[in-house]
Structure formats: C-alpha cells, structure tokens
Design an enzyme around this catalytic site. Structure first.
Site, short mmCIF file in Angstrom:
data_model
loop_
_atom_site.label_atom_id
_atom_site.label_comp_id
_atom_site.label_asym_id
_atom_site.label_seq_id
_atom_site.Cartn_x
_atom_site.Cartn_y
_atom_site.Cartn_z
N THR A 102 0.61 -0.98 0.36
CA THR A 102 0.32 0.16 -0.31
C THR A 102 0.72 1.18 0.03
O THR A 102 1.68 1.28 0.20
CB THR A 102 -1.44 -0.04 1.18
OG1 THR A 102 -1.64 0.70 1.24
CG2 THR A 102 -0.05 0.25 2.62
N GLY B 74 0.23 6.00 -6.41
CA GLY B 74 -0.89 4.62 -7.44
C GLY B 74 -0.74 4.45 -8.53
O GLY B 74 -1.29 3.82 -9.54
N ASP C 68 2.69 2.56 -8.98
CA ASP C 68 2.95 1.44 -7.97
C ASP C 68 1.41 0.34 -8.09
O ASP C 68 0.49 0.90 -8.05
CB ASP C 68 2.99 1.60 -6.34
CG ASP C 68 3.07 0.63 -5.53
OD1 ASP C 68 3.62 -0.02 -5.96
OD2 ASP C 68 2.04 0.38 -4.21
N THR D 170 -0.87 -0.03 -5.28
CA THR D 170 -1.76 1.25 -4.88
C THR D 170 -2.67 1.97 -5.74
O THR D 170 -2.21 1.35 -6.89
CB THR D 170 -0.86 2.58 -4.65
OG1 THR D 170 0.66 1.83 -3.52
CG2 THR D 170 -1.30 3.93 -3.99
#
Length: 174
Positions: free
Chosen positions: A2, A157, A160, A163
């Site tokens: 995350t 986001g 990754d 994420t």
C-alpha cells in the site's frame, strides 16, 4: 502492500492512504480503510502490510495511548518495545505511521521509531514514489498538507501496482 503518507504543514497534520488490499499478485479489495483515528480522535494512524496484523496493532496502540494518557511518544516507545520483544507480535507484518498535533512517527516491528524528516513520512510499497512527489510539492508549492498528501498518493497509485486511487484522508489541527 500500500502507500501511506503523513504531511505536516501550516498548522495541520494529515495522514492519508490508499484502499487496495492484495493477495499475492491479485487485488482482493479496493476500499480498505487503512487510516484511522484513535484516542478520542486525537491520534491519526495509518498502516501498511497485513490487514489482520494492522488491526491487532491498532488495538495495541489504542491501549498504549490510554495507558500513557495520550502521550504519543511514550505510547509509541512502549508499542515498539512490546512489538519487538513479544514472540507472537514479532511475527506481525505491518508498519504504522502515527501522528498527533505535535509528533509524527513510523513504528516498525523491528522496534524502530522514526521521526518525520521535513514534516513528511511515507511507508508501503509506493512510499518512495509518494515521498518523492510530496517532497517536490512541499519545496516548490504553497499547497496545503491535505492537497500534498492526496497528490502524492495519486502519483504513487499511477506508478505502484499495489496502490490504488481510493484514498482515505484524515486531518488534525496541529
């Protein structure tokens, strides 16, 4: 994993995180709330790592805060010591960012307590991406803490795979 971001600026502290939970290389859920308020809403906590492990740590963190009447530093030291020394807790796979009006810390299972550098903390698989983005925004814009955290999470986001763009953002007046 995350991405969790904590930013302090202009009398505000923000902890924000994405909502993706993964099982191996598969997305298990997209709307997990990884940032919460503890101790009468005066402490913000965000986690990266195993969701089940994080809930155990949230509960332990709440108990330590109550034991130390909301003193975040003392509670974090006690949490880190117990996490490191307890055989069962030592196996937990998570990291926490905790923040109150004056202090921001990363707490890890190895017993590390890390203070915020430049009013910024990040953890998780997208943490380096978010840190880079937030550092640039802190140094080169007048955006507030919430906008910086949200933009840093969005950039993480975009890069990754662990994420997503479903953000939870909590804010305190510092």
């Amino acid at each position: 994993m995350t991405t969790i971001v904590s930013v302090r600026r202009e009398g505000k502290v923000v902890v924000a995180g994405d909502g993706q939970a993964s099982q191996g290389d598969m997305i298990a859920k997209g709307n997990v709330k990884k940032v919460r308020r503890l101790y009468n809403d005066s402490v913000l906590v965000g986690f990266a790592g195993s969701t089940a492990d994080a809930f155990i740590l949230f509960d332990l963190c709440e108990r330590k805060l109550e034991m130390h009447q909301g003193n975040l530093t003392k509670a974090a030291v006690e949490l880190a010591k117990e996490w490191r020394s307890d055989r069962a807790l030592r196996r937990l796979e998570a990291m926490l960012i905790v923040a109150d009006k004056t202090t921001s810390l990363i707490i890890s299972g190895t017993g590390d307590l890390i203070n915020a550098d430049n009013d910024l903390l990040t953890i998780g698989s997208g943490g380096y991406f978010a840190r880079s983005a937030a550092t640039a925004l802190l140094e080169n814009t007048d955006l507030d803490a919430r906008e910086i955290a949200t933009k840093a999470l969005t950039i993480a986001g975009d890069i990754d795979v662990y994420t997503n763009h479903n953000h939870t953002v909590e804010e305190l007046n510092a």
